[in-house]
Write a protein that holds these residues in place. Structure first.
Motif, PDB file in Angstrom:
ATOM      1  N   UNK A 115     102.758 131.374  32.090  1.00  0.00           N
ATOM      2  CA  UNK A 115     102.588 130.052  32.350  1.00  0.00           C
ATOM      3  C   UNK A 115     103.495 129.249  32.780  1.00  0.00           C
ATOM      4  N   UNK A 116     105.066 130.039  32.981  1.00  0.00           N
ATOM      5  CA  UNK A 116     106.434 129.501  33.893  1.00  0.00           C
ATOM      6  C   UNK A 116     106.514 130.155  35.207  1.00  0.00           C
ATOM      7  N   UNK A 117     105.276 131.496  35.319  1.00  0.00           N
ATOM      8  CA  UNK A 117     105.212 131.764  36.614  1.00  0.00           C
ATOM      9  C   UNK A 117     104.044 131.124  37.237  1.00  0.00           C
ATOM     10  N   UNK A 118     103.183 131.220  36.094  1.00  0.00           N
ATOM     11  CA  UNK A 118     101.804 130.844  37.057  1.00  0.00           C
ATOM     12  C   UNK A 118     101.754 129.170  37.712  1.00  0.00           C
ATOM     13  N   UNK A 119     102.457 128.743  37.053  1.00  0.00           N
ATOM     14  CA  UNK A 119     103.244 126.780  37.825  1.00  0.00           C
ATOM     15  C   UNK A 119     103.372 127.351  38.742  1.00  0.00           C
ATOM     16  N   UNK A 120     104.909 128.092  39.251  1.00  0.00           N
ATOM     17  CA  UNK A 120     106.178 128.294  40.368  1.00  0.00           C
ATOM     18  C   UNK A 120     105.299 128.848  41.351  1.00  0.00           C
ATOM     19  N   UNK A 121     104.037 130.079  40.913  1.00  0.00           N
ATOM     20  CA  UNK A 121     103.220 130.613  42.103  1.00  0.00           C
ATOM     21  C   UNK A 121     102.070 129.857  42.613  1.00  0.00           C
ATOM     22  N   UNK A 122     102.034 128.706  41.887  1.00  0.00           N
ATOM     23  CA  UNK A 122     100.504 128.151  42.644  1.00  0.00           C
ATOM     24  C   UNK A 122     100.625 126.495  42.094  1.00  0.00           C
ATOM     25  N   UNK A 143      98.155 135.655  35.675  1.00  0.00           N
ATOM     26  CA  UNK A 143      99.616 136.387  34.823  1.00  0.00           C
ATOM     27  C   UNK A 143      98.992 136.263  33.344  1.00  0.00           C
ATOM     28  N   UNK A 144      99.460 137.383  32.681  1.00  0.00           N
ATOM     29  CA  UNK A 144      99.180 137.635  31.601  1.00  0.00           C
ATOM     30  C   UNK A 144      99.802 138.633  30.824  1.00  0.00           C
ATOM     31  N   UNK A 145      99.552 139.700  30.338  1.00  0.00           N
ATOM     32  CA  UNK A 145      99.972 140.353  29.480  1.00  0.00           C
ATOM     33  C   UNK A 145      99.482 142.035  29.598  1.00  0.00           C
TER      34      UNK A 145
END
Length: 189
Positions: free
Chosen positions: A62-69, A141-143
């Motif tokens: 989630x933190x990466x998804x927020x930062x990406x977009x 962004x997932x596992x």
């Protein structure tokens, strides 16, 4: 349709620990990770994200998804497999007979009390079916488990096969549907 998945980058957890749905943080600063991923996606000509990233609610995604977009669509169905009583335990501390029972019926067994592979796949594919209809591009962004289950689903292959495919932390996986058929554009890029 373009379908782009990114496996979360390295996390802060001891090597050899089963951490499925355990919420562990990323090893590096999320801004640096997002910047590096954006540069790689540009170099690979990955289609731009238009409608925001989709992500597991676990902070490593989630933190990466927020930062990406900026805007991120957080959905629990994108969470990693639930390993029940094995969560947070070193793999080598788990009774070998239990691991063997799981491996003997990887699709349906769940000696850990969490999800079987079939239950996990059902959850992830339900997300895909509900989200990816009539879309031009979807970015996630997932596992590793989520990416591999979706790969097996899209390509029509056995999940047990896809579970063996190497997938690095921070890997980019890109599928494209052409004339009704899914093709791999990039795997582990």
């Amino acid at each position: 349709m373009d379908f782009v998945l990114i496996r979360h980058p390295e996390v802060i957890v001891d090597t050899g620990v089963c951490y499925g749905q355990t919420d562990v943080p990323l090893q590096r600063d999320v801004r640096d990770l997002a910047s590096a991923l954006n540069a790689r996606m540009t170099a690979l000509n990955v289609p731009a994200c238009i409608d925001g990233w989709h992500a597991s609610p676990l902070q490593r995604c989630a933190s990466l998804a927020h930062e990406l977009g900026g805007h991120a669509h957080i959905d629990a169905r994108l969470g990693e497999m639930n390993f029940g009583a094995w969560e947070g335990r070193a793999w080598d501390s788990i009774d070998r007979a239990l691991i063997d029972a799981w491996a003997g019926d990887i699709e349906h067994a769940c000696p850990h009390g969490g999800e079987s592979l079939a239950q996990f796949a059902h959850r992830v594919i339900a997300w895909f079916d509900a989200t990816c209809i009539d879309q031009r591009a979807v970015h996630v962004v997932a596992h590793a488990g989520v990416v591999r289950v979706l790969a097996a689903h899209l390509l029509g292959i056995a999940r047990e096969s896809a579970l063996q495919w190497p997938l690095d932390f921070g890997a980019i996986v890109w599928f494209r549907r052409v004339r009704g058929q899914w093709l791999i554009v990039r795997w582990n890029a």
